[in-house]
Scaffold this active site. Structure first.
Site, PDB file in Angstrom:
ATOM      1  N   LYS A  75       3.408 -10.895  -7.558  1.00 33.91           N
ATOM      2  CA  LYS A  75       4.259 -10.632  -6.652  1.00 33.91           C
ATOM      3  C   LYS A  75       4.175 -11.967  -6.102  1.00 33.91           C
ATOM      4  O   LYS A  75       5.224 -12.498  -5.448  1.00 33.91           O
ATOM      5  CB  LYS A  75       3.912  -9.510  -5.701  1.00 33.91           C
ATOM      6  CG  LYS A  75       5.153  -8.865  -5.031  1.00 33.91           C
ATOM      7  CD  LYS A  75       4.554  -7.979  -3.940  1.00 33.91           C
ATOM      8  CE  LYS A  75       4.379  -6.437  -4.942  1.00 33.91           C
ATOM      9  NZ  LYS A  75       3.843  -5.209  -4.209  1.00 33.91           N
ATOM     10  N   LYS A  99      -5.910  -6.737  -3.534  1.00 31.23           N
ATOM     11  CA  LYS A  99      -6.459  -5.178  -3.053  1.00 31.23           C
ATOM     12  C   LYS A  99      -6.910  -4.253  -2.340  1.00 31.23           C
ATOM     13  O   LYS A  99      -8.085  -4.651  -2.992  1.00 31.23           O
ATOM     14  CB  LYS A  99      -5.356  -4.485  -3.679  1.00 31.23           C
ATOM     15  CG  LYS A  99      -4.396  -3.025  -3.610  1.00 31.23           C
ATOM     16  CD  LYS A  99      -2.679  -4.248  -3.153  1.00 31.23           C
ATOM     17  CE  LYS A  99      -2.314  -2.769  -2.855  1.00 31.23           C
ATOM     18  NZ  LYS A  99      -0.866  -3.155  -2.314  1.00 31.23           N
TER      19      LYS A  99
HETATM   20  P1  NAD Z   1       3.809   5.553   2.690  1.00 31.26           P
HETATM   21  O1  NAD Z   1       2.573   6.612   2.723  1.00 31.26           O
HETATM   22  O2  NAD Z   1       4.709   5.547   4.024  1.00 31.26           O
HETATM   23  O3  NAD Z   1       4.936   6.779   1.966  1.00 31.26           O
HETATM   24  C1  NAD Z   1       4.755   7.481   0.810  1.00 31.26           C
HETATM   25  C2  NAD Z   1       5.732   8.617   0.798  1.00 31.26           C
HETATM   26  O4  NAD Z   1       5.484   9.390  -0.426  1.00 31.26           O
HETATM   27  C3  NAD Z   1       5.448   9.813   1.668  1.00 31.26           C
HETATM   28  O5  NAD Z   1       6.769  10.201   1.961  1.00 31.26           O
HETATM   29  C4  NAD Z   1       4.919  10.744   0.797  1.00 31.26           C
HETATM   30  O6  NAD Z   1       5.480  11.842   0.981  1.00 31.26           O
HETATM   31  C5  NAD Z   1       5.424  10.748  -0.779  1.00 31.26           C
HETATM   32  N1  NAD Z   1       4.493  10.721  -1.291  1.00 31.26           N
HETATM   33  C6  NAD Z   1       3.414  10.910  -1.596  1.00 31.26           C
HETATM   34  N2  NAD Z   1       3.110  11.641  -3.217  1.00 31.26           N
HETATM   35  C7  NAD Z   1       4.126  11.584  -3.920  1.00 31.26           C
HETATM   36  C8  NAD Z   1       4.632  12.386  -5.115  1.00 31.26           C
HETATM   37  N3  NAD Z   1       3.353  12.703  -5.585  1.00 31.26           N
HETATM   38  N4  NAD Z   1       5.463  12.367  -5.476  1.00 31.26           N
HETATM   39  C9  NAD Z   1       6.904  12.310  -4.454  1.00 31.26           C
HETATM   40  N5  NAD Z   1       6.346  11.371  -3.404  1.00 31.26           N
HETATM   41  C10 NAD Z   1       5.245  11.595  -2.771  1.00 31.26           C
HETATM   42  O7  NAD Z   1       3.656   4.462   1.348  1.00 31.26           O
HETATM   43  P2  NAD Z   1       5.182   3.611   1.509  1.00 31.26           P
HETATM   44  O8  NAD Z   1       4.526   2.133   2.548  1.00 31.26           O
HETATM   45  O9  NAD Z   1       6.048   4.284   2.021  1.00 31.26           O
HETATM   46  O10 NAD Z   1       4.613   2.623  -0.324  1.00 31.26           O
HETATM   47  C11 NAD Z   1       5.289   3.395  -1.077  1.00 31.26           C
HETATM   48  C12 NAD Z   1       5.024   3.025  -2.497  1.00 31.26           C
HETATM   49  O11 NAD Z   1       5.324   1.404  -2.299  1.00 31.26           O
HETATM   50  C13 NAD Z   1       3.527   2.747  -2.959  1.00 31.26           C
HETATM   51  O12 NAD Z   1       3.912   2.157  -4.195  1.00 31.26           O
HETATM   52  C14 NAD Z   1       2.887   1.598  -2.282  1.00 31.26           C
HETATM   53  O13 NAD Z   1       2.428   0.576  -2.781  1.00 31.26           O
HETATM   54  C15 NAD Z   1       5.037   0.554  -2.531  1.00 31.26           C
HETATM   55  N6  NAD Z   1       4.837  -0.459  -1.216  1.00 31.26           N
HETATM   56  C16 NAD Z   1       5.136  -0.240   0.034  1.00 31.26           C
HETATM   57  C17 NAD Z   1       4.995  -1.294   0.961  1.00 31.26           C
HETATM   58  C18 NAD Z   1       5.291  -0.990   2.292  1.00 31.26           C
HETATM   59  O14 NAD Z   1       4.846  -2.544   3.114  1.00 31.26           O
HETATM   60  N7  NAD Z   1       5.084  -0.238   2.934  1.00 31.26           N
HETATM   61  C19 NAD Z   1       4.630  -3.210   0.450  1.00 31.26           C
HETATM   62  C20 NAD Z   1       4.550  -3.087  -1.429  1.00 31.26           C
HETATM   63  C21 NAD Z   1       5.294  -1.604  -1.638  1.00 31.26           C
END
Ligand code: NAD
Length: 414
Positions: A87, A99
């Site tokens: 990325k 990570k």
């Molecule tokens: P977060 O903790 O804010 O939210 C996670 C969400 O996923 C919550 O709504 C939770 O209830 C839901 N969830 C958890 N288990 C689940 C399941 N089994 N089925 C459906 N929903 C489920 O996390 P985030 O920061 O929003 O991250 C979400 C994804 O995005 C992850 O894969 C993370 O690696 C990726 N990501 C996030 C960022 C960031 O800046 N926040 C950046 C790059 C990638």
């Protein structure tokens, strides 16, 4: 996340090696992480396995978030670090990939325990972290408060201020206001390019979003504001569906009031598995990895799939979706807005300069659009022989290998 992600990544790399005719010797530098640190965090009589893994350093210091989740394991952290390396390379920001994770359930912990786990994490790994070594950030179930405790613990241990050692901080501690919604914002710019490129800027497209946390919630808000019909959303407890679209502001109120989306007063209750198979135009994966697999890929009806989460589509599922002419926007592009904003924060912390938010948002837009264009141009040039993911991987892998060659760590023509 299941255990097949390392195998998936190896298969994806093998495909790129074949397409690009890369030698085994060159490819070897990308097959394993350069540094794996493991510790057990002892908190309130319990012991939590914890990792910090740097995948590659050819382009700069390690960079990548820290995840708190009961299912975190070494294989998952390695894969997440690998994706960070790609990325960062694709985004052309000066970082390797890294990570971290703690196998711990933050949902059953109180605030004092969350703080203790965060501080213990730094106690275990602070020697390997720093603005020029490896720079963490938030990921699933960690946030700006987690980053604040971690920064404080780090600075106590090294005896000086160093805000650039971690990103995703609150504004008061050197963070950027825009970091909160940057992942969704970046993904939204990519969706705009996707709709322009493949859908002739069609209006009123329907969307289903899995995950209603940082990435999913802000994405729902932006799409709703822009006239998309957000017809389904879900969180870990399940989802809701209304084909005419939800009032996202009301849903956000429901979530912020401490309720789950399935407790919202309108819409049909659905499971997370059902959400994936809904008849919508765009499916946005914003929760965890391994959601579309060989088992359900053939049932996916959306023609456009956006990976805001890391690794939500498996290798086998990729092939099935490609066979059905589905367009998958890969995670290493779609969710890179977060790390690009982290780069702005890190650069600002290091120079002491304070940049206007409007300027940084414009810069994020420009970078996301340029990154999309490079990926799309390569995809187009190969006339249907590769997927968008393979185009993104080719660009990212070649850039890391060039840096390795320039450093003289591997031989060969640049
Ligand atoms: P977060 O903790 O804010 O939210 C996670 C969400 O996923 C919550 O709504 C939770 O209830 C839901 N969830 C958890 N288990 C689940 C399941 N089994 N089925 C459906 N929903 C489920 O996390 P985030 O920061 O929003 O991250 C979400 C994804 O995005 C992850 O894969 C993370 O690696 C990726 N990501 C996030 C960022 C960031 O800046 N926040 C950046 C790059 C990638």
């Amino acid at each position: 996340m299941q255990m097949n992600i390392a195998e998936d990544n190896a298969k994806r790399l093998k495909d790129i090696q074949k397409i690009e005719n890369i030698s085994d010797a060159d490819m070897a530098v990308l097959l394993d992480p350069v540094q794996v640190n493991y510790s057990e965090l002892s908190v309130n009589g319990k012991r939590y396995p914890a990792w910090r893994i740097v995948y590659n350093r050819a382009l700069g210091p390690g960079k990548g978030g820290i995840r708190f989740h009961p299912d975190v394991n070494e294989d998952e952290v390695k894969s997440l670090a690998f994706w960070m390396a790609l990325k960062n390379s694709l985004a052309r920001i000066p970082y390797g990939g890294a990570k971290g994770g703690v196998a711990f359930d933050p949902k059953v912990a109180d605030k004092a325990e969350l703080e203790e786990v965060s501080r213990k994490y730094i106690e275990a790994f602070y020697k390997y972290l720093g603005q020029d070594k490896d720079i963490p950030a938030p990921d699933v179930y960690t946030d700006s408060q987690t980053m604040s405790w971690m920064l404080d613990e780090f600075e106590k241990r090294v005896g000086c201020h160093e805000p650039g050692m971690i990103t995703g901080k609150p504004v008061e501690l050197g963070g950027l206001a825009m970091r909160d919604d940057a992942t969704a914002q970046g993904g939204y710019f990519v969706i705009q390019k996707m709709v322009e490129t493949f859908l002739n800027n069609k209006k009123g497209l329907s969307v289903a979003i899995q995950g209603f946390g940082n990435a999913g919630l802000y994405m729902a808000q932006k799409l709703h504001k822009d006239g998309f019909k957000v017809a389904a959303v879900s969180d870990s407890k399940g989802g809701i569906y209304d084909k005419s679209g939800f009032d996202i502001c009301a849903l956000i109120e429901c979530k912020k009031g401490g309720r789950q989306v399935c407790e919202h007063s309108t819409g049909e209750k659905i499971t997370n598995a059902e959400l994936l198979e809904l008849p919508v135009d765009i499916l946005i994966l914003a929760a965890l990895g391994n959601q579309i697999t060989e088992k359900n890929a053939k049932n996916i009806k959306a023609n456009y799939i956006v990976e805001l989460a890391n690794g939500p589509v498996t290798y086998e599922a990729d092939a099935i979706l490609a066979g059905k002419k589905k367009v998958v926007i890969p995670d290493i592009l779609a969710n890179s807005g977060g790390v690009i904003a982290s780069y702005f924060e890190w650069a600002q912390n290091r120079t002491g300069q304070i940049l206007e938010e409007d300027y940084l948002r414009d810069l994020l837009k420009k970078k996301m659009q340029e990154n999309w264009q490079r990926m799309y141009d390569l995809f187009n040039k190969k006339e249907g022989e590769i997927t968008l993911r393979q185009a993104a991987y080719i660009l990212a892998v070649n850039r890391i290998l060039s840096a390795e060659k320039l450093r003289g760590r591997i031989k060969g023509v640049i």
